[in-house]
Design a protein around this motif. Structure first.
Motif, PDB file in Angstrom:
ATOM      1  N   LEU A 137      34.346  65.549  21.159  1.00  0.00           N
ATOM      2  CA  LEU A 137      34.672  64.217  20.634  1.00  0.00           C
ATOM      3  C   LEU A 137      36.055  63.723  21.033  1.00  0.00           C
ATOM      4  O   LEU A 137      36.372  62.549  20.867  1.00  0.00           O
ATOM      5  N   HIS A 138      36.871  64.625  21.579  1.00  0.00           N
ATOM      6  CA  HIS A 138      38.221  64.229  21.998  1.00  0.00           C
ATOM      7  C   HIS A 138      38.221  63.546  23.367  1.00  0.00           C
ATOM      8  O   HIS A 138      39.165  62.867  23.722  1.00  0.00           O
ATOM      9  N   PHE A 139      37.153  63.741  24.135  1.00  0.00           N
ATOM     10  CA  PHE A 139      37.068  63.113  25.452  1.00  0.00           C
ATOM     11  C   PHE A 139      36.694  61.649  25.286  1.00  0.00           C
ATOM     12  O   PHE A 139      35.711  61.316  24.641  1.00  0.00           O
ATOM     13  N   ASP A 155      31.528  76.959  23.908  1.00  0.00           N
ATOM     14  CA  ASP A 155      32.028  76.810  22.533  1.00  0.00           C
ATOM     15  C   ASP A 155      33.228  75.876  22.502  1.00  0.00           C
ATOM     16  O   ASP A 155      33.326  74.997  21.651  1.00  0.00           O
ATOM     17  N   TYR A 156      34.145  76.079  23.437  1.00  0.00           N
ATOM     18  CA  TYR A 156      35.341  75.237  23.515  1.00  0.00           C
ATOM     19  C   TYR A 156      34.937  73.775  23.744  1.00  0.00           C
ATOM     20  O   TYR A 156      35.445  72.869  23.086  1.00  0.00           O
ATOM     21  N   LEU A 157      33.996  73.563  24.670  1.00  0.00           N
ATOM     22  CA  LEU A 157      33.557  72.209  24.980  1.00  0.00           C
ATOM     23  C   LEU A 157      32.906  71.546  23.772  1.00  0.00           C
ATOM     24  O   LEU A 157      33.196  70.388  23.457  1.00  0.00           O
ATOM     25  N   GLU A 161      37.429  62.506  32.021  1.00  0.00           N
ATOM     26  CA  GLU A 161      38.160  63.568  31.321  1.00  0.00           C
ATOM     27  C   GLU A 161      37.303  64.830  31.225  1.00  0.00           C
ATOM     28  O   GLU A 161      37.818  65.937  31.365  1.00  0.00           O
ATOM     29  N   VAL A 162      36.023  64.650  30.996  1.00  0.00           N
ATOM     30  CA  VAL A 162      35.099  65.784  30.940  1.00  0.00           C
ATOM     31  C   VAL A 162      35.049  66.453  32.321  1.00  0.00           C
ATOM     32  O   VAL A 162      35.111  67.680  32.434  1.00  0.00           O
ATOM     33  N   LYS A 203      25.292  62.684  27.187  1.00  0.00           N
ATOM     34  CA  LYS A 203      24.442  61.559  27.607  1.00  0.00           C
ATOM     35  C   LYS A 203      24.517  60.420  26.601  1.00  0.00           C
ATOM     36  O   LYS A 203      24.573  59.252  26.981  1.00  0.00           O
ATOM     37  N   GLN A 204      24.528  60.761  25.313  1.00  0.00           N
ATOM     38  CA  GLN A 204      24.623  59.725  24.289  1.00  0.00           C
ATOM     39  C   GLN A 204      25.953  58.994  24.376  1.00  0.00           C
ATOM     40  O   GLN A 204      26.028  57.792  24.184  1.00  0.00           O
ATOM     41  N   ARG A 205      26.994  59.737  24.655  1.00  0.00           N
ATOM     42  CA  ARG A 205      28.333  59.144  24.654  1.00  0.00           C
ATOM     43  C   ARG A 205      28.664  58.396  25.944  1.00  0.00           C
ATOM     44  O   ARG A 205      29.288  57.345  25.917  1.00  0.00           O
ATOM     45  N   PHE A 206      28.242  58.975  27.102  1.00  0.00           N
ATOM     46  CA  PHE A 206      28.668  58.415  28.385  1.00  0.00           C
ATOM     47  C   PHE A 206      27.525  57.919  29.273  1.00  0.00           C
ATOM     48  O   PHE A 206      27.761  57.448  30.368  1.00  0.00           O
ATOM     49  N   GLY A 207      26.300  58.033  28.821  1.00  0.00           N
ATOM     50  CA  GLY A 207      25.163  57.617  29.649  1.00  0.00           C
ATOM     51  C   GLY A 207      24.698  58.769  30.537  1.00  0.00           C
ATOM     52  O   GLY A 207      25.060  59.922  30.337  1.00  0.00           O
ATOM     53  N   GLU A 208      23.891  58.423  31.530  1.00  0.00           N
ATOM     54  CA  GLU A 208      23.315  59.452  32.405  1.00  0.00           C
ATOM     55  C   GLU A 208      24.410  60.262  33.105  1.00  0.00           C
ATOM     56  O   GLU A 208      25.445  59.728  33.480  1.00  0.00           O
ATOM     57  N   LEU A 209      24.145  61.542  33.263  1.00  0.00           N
ATOM     58  CA  LEU A 209      25.091  62.448  33.917  1.00  0.00           C
ATOM     59  C   LEU A 209      24.583  62.772  35.315  1.00  0.00           C
ATOM     60  O   LEU A 209      23.383  62.914  35.525  1.00  0.00           O
ATOM     61  N   ASN A 210      25.531  62.902  36.257  1.00  0.00           N
ATOM     62  CA  ASN A 210      25.086  63.247  37.601  1.00  0.00           C
ATOM     63  C   ASN A 210      24.802  64.749  37.709  1.00  0.00           C
ATOM     64  O   ASN A 210      25.172  65.537  36.838  1.00  0.00           O
TER      65      ASN A 210
END
Length: 93
Positions: A71-73, A64-66, A78-79, A41-48
């Motif tokens: 930070l690579h997305f 864990d992988y995510l 991409e997410v 949410k901080q990086r991309f805004g509201e999530l659907n």
């Protein structure tokens, strides 16, 4: 009778340990989901709702992988692509 009682006690303790481990994993997963959602949410805004539901359905290993690769997305798309692949049990690198 004594051996039977001891067996019951051992069984109960084993069950308690199993329940505690299960509870710990559930708590760990809940905590990771909370962190992932907050960071996204901080990086991309509201999530659907779809993205949130997909994240909630991940297993602990996938979470864990995510977390490790968040930070690579560069874009939310991409997410979404990764979540779609993870939902089908494939983890792109």
């Amino acid at each position: 009778e004594k051996a039977e009682k001891e067996g019951e006690i051992k069984g109960e303790k084993k069950g308690e340990r199993k329940g505690e481990k299960k509870g710990e994993k559930k708590g760990e997963k809940k905590g990771e989901i909370k962190v992932v959602l907050k960071l996204l949410k901080q990086r991309f805004g509201e999530l659907n709702k779809s993205v949130i539901a997909q994240i909630n359905s991940l297993d602990l290993k996938q979470l864990d992988y995510l977390v490790e690769n968040l930070l690579h997305f560069k874009q939310l798309d991409e997410v979404k692509t990764w979540l779609s692949a993870a939902h089908h049990k494939k983890q792109p690198k």
